[in-house]
Scaffold this active site. Structure first.
Site, PDB file in Angstrom:
ATOM      1  CG  HIS A  50      19.582  26.160 -33.326  1.00  0.00           C
ATOM      2  ND1 HIS A  50      18.624  26.995 -33.872  1.00  0.00           N
ATOM      3  CD2 HIS A  50      18.910  25.262 -32.567  1.00  0.00           C
ATOM      4  CE1 HIS A  50      17.427  26.617 -33.460  1.00  0.00           C
ATOM      5  NE2 HIS A  50      17.577  25.563 -32.670  1.00  0.00           N
ATOM      6  CG  ASP A  66      15.823  29.484 -34.984  1.00  0.00           C
ATOM      7  OD1 ASP A  66      15.250  29.483 -36.092  1.00  0.00           O
ATOM      8  OD2 ASP A  66      15.324  28.983 -33.963  1.00  0.00           O
ATOM      9  CE  LYS A  67      21.399  32.741 -31.803  1.00  0.00           C
ATOM     10  NZ  LYS A  67      21.490  34.187 -31.880  1.00  0.00           N
ATOM     11  CD  GLU A 115      12.283  46.163 -44.971  1.00  0.00           C
ATOM     12  OE1 GLU A 115      11.593  45.192 -45.379  1.00  0.00           O
ATOM     13  OE2 GLU A 115      12.651  46.295 -43.788  1.00  0.00           O
ATOM     14  CE  LYS A 123      16.378  28.696 -30.477  1.00  0.00           C
ATOM     15  NZ  LYS A 123      15.175  28.662 -31.296  1.00  0.00           N
TER      16      LYS A 123
END
Length: 409
Positions: free
Chosen positions: A17, A19-20, A62, A267
């Site tokens: 996915h 986002d994953k 960062e 998620k």
């Protein structure tokens, strides 16, 4: 007199996915930094997006690390490729995509207020929750998980979708996918059966060879039922009335970053308890353990799991809160929703938890061994209810000494 059914639903998504994929890249960079410098300060965010012609990975954040920097671009490409994104047709080509880096060092205003070791202070303000429940313990295959059943099973389904693709069991499967599980309850904390399973799985275009899109959909549904659902869902929980929906629109060929942009940390409910327990709002992936968003959420889960495993309650939720630059948590709250064992109060459980677990940032890092490159396996399939292998998922291990301390008060 009719009664409304008690239903609860949780969702999970596969490692492919979008986002994953971003979580995986962020955690792979974190692991590389910690492997080189356990004291590295890392806050790495990833964005991915593909088009018909080209794909993009953007790294931002960062990072402060002793010695030379790891090759962040190479890590991002290899992580995306290992998940299966090696072609624009699939959704992204990790080998030819653009990689843009917007990475600076940690702010000195934050760095000077955090410190290290036993004197380490919280790297930010915020609240975190840990959750555990006994509802999964009645099923032999799920013993020791102490998780909401809908979250546990949806996460297991997406891990199996990925495993079946990688092992060639489902050679037509592509990286992107989702799973959703609805549990019917017979009363408080008493799951009765799986009410519904919803799965979306990206796939090759097989319509021509299988005789049309309808035949293709039937084939995929049968394969998913045999090699994914039946392999994961305990047989006593599923029956002929369980509603199974695979690729509800009929097809899922175009997916991944081409179909949907991805971002790290989007998620958070998938990562935790599937909506059954509360969430403080902070994401995990790409953050080193000086960030209490991650380390305190792990420690709170560890403590809550011990409370339920010790038999003090059938359900336990622990909230921790911190202030930046302060060692001790601002507050600790233990909640059992009326499920505490006979003769014990929430106040007493709270006292025992305070005496058994040290929620200062440096202590949590030391107790759980968090200064190790153990984070990549958490990036998909859930952070909780997982089986510890080697040094991974230490917050899922039960400590007999702490269980005894909780029981004896």
């Amino acid at each position: 007199m009719s009664h409304e059914r008690l239903l609860f639903t949780s969702e999970s998504v596969t490692s492919g996915h979008p986002d994953k994929l971003c979580d995986a890249i962020s955690d792979a960079i974190l692991d590389a930094c910690i492997a080189q410098d356990p004291g590295a300060r890392v806050a790495c965010e990833t964005l991915v997006k593909g088009t018909e012609a080209h794909s993009h990975i953007v790294l931002a954040g960062e990072i402060s690390i002793a010695g030379s920097q790891p090759d962040y671009e190479a890590i991002a490409r290899s992580t995306a490729a290992s998940i299966g994104y090696t072609s624009q047709d699939v959704g992204m080509d990790a080998n030819s995509c653009s990689v843009d880096m917007l990475i600076s060092t940690q702010s000195q205003d934050i760095s000077r207020g955090v410190g290290e070791g036993s004197e380490q202070k919280a790297g930010d303000q915020g609240m975190m929750f840990g959750y555990a429940t006994s509802e999964s313990e009645v099923y032999p295959a799920l013993k020791g998980k102490f998780m909401p059943l809908s979250a546990l099973l949806s996460q297991a389904l997406t891990r199996r979708l990925t495993e079946a693709r990688e092992q060639g069991v489902l050679p037509w499967a592509r990286p992107d996918g989702k799973a959703q599980v609805t549990i019917e309850y017979g009363g408080y904390n008493k799951p009765r059966r799986v009410w519904a399973i919803v799965i979306a799985i990206q796939h090759d275009d097989m319509s021509a060879e299988l005789g049309g899109e309808e035949a293709e959909h039937t084939f995929i549904t049968e394969q998913v039922r045999e090699h994914v659902i039946d392999a994961v869902i305990p047989s006593e929980l599923i029956d002929s009335n369980t509603d199974v929906i695979v690729n509800g629109t009929g097809r899922f060929v175009k997916g991944g970053p081409f179909a949907d942009a991805g971002l790290t940390g989007r998620k958070i409910i998938v990562d935790t308890y599937g909506g059954m327990g509360r969430h403080g709002g902070g994401a995990f992936s790409g953050k080193d353990p000086s960030k209490v968003d991650r380390s305190a959420a792990y420690a709170a889960r560890w403590a809550a799991k011990h409370v339920v495993a010790a038999g003090l309650a059938d359900l336990c939720e622990i909230q921790l809160a911190y202030a930046i630059g302060v060692i001790d948590p601002v507050s600790i709250r233990v909640m059992t929703n009326g499920s505490a064992a006979s003769g014990i109060t929430e106040d007493e459980i709270t006292r025992r938890v305070r005496n058994t677990f040290d929620f200062r940032p440096g202590a949590m890092v030391a107790d759980l061994g968090l200064l190790q490159p153990i984070y990549s396996p958490t990036s998909a399939g859930g952070h909780f209810g997982r089986e510890p292998v080697g040094n991974t998922f230490p917050w899922e291990r039960l400590d007999e000494t702490r269980l005894t301390a909780l029981r004896n008060g």
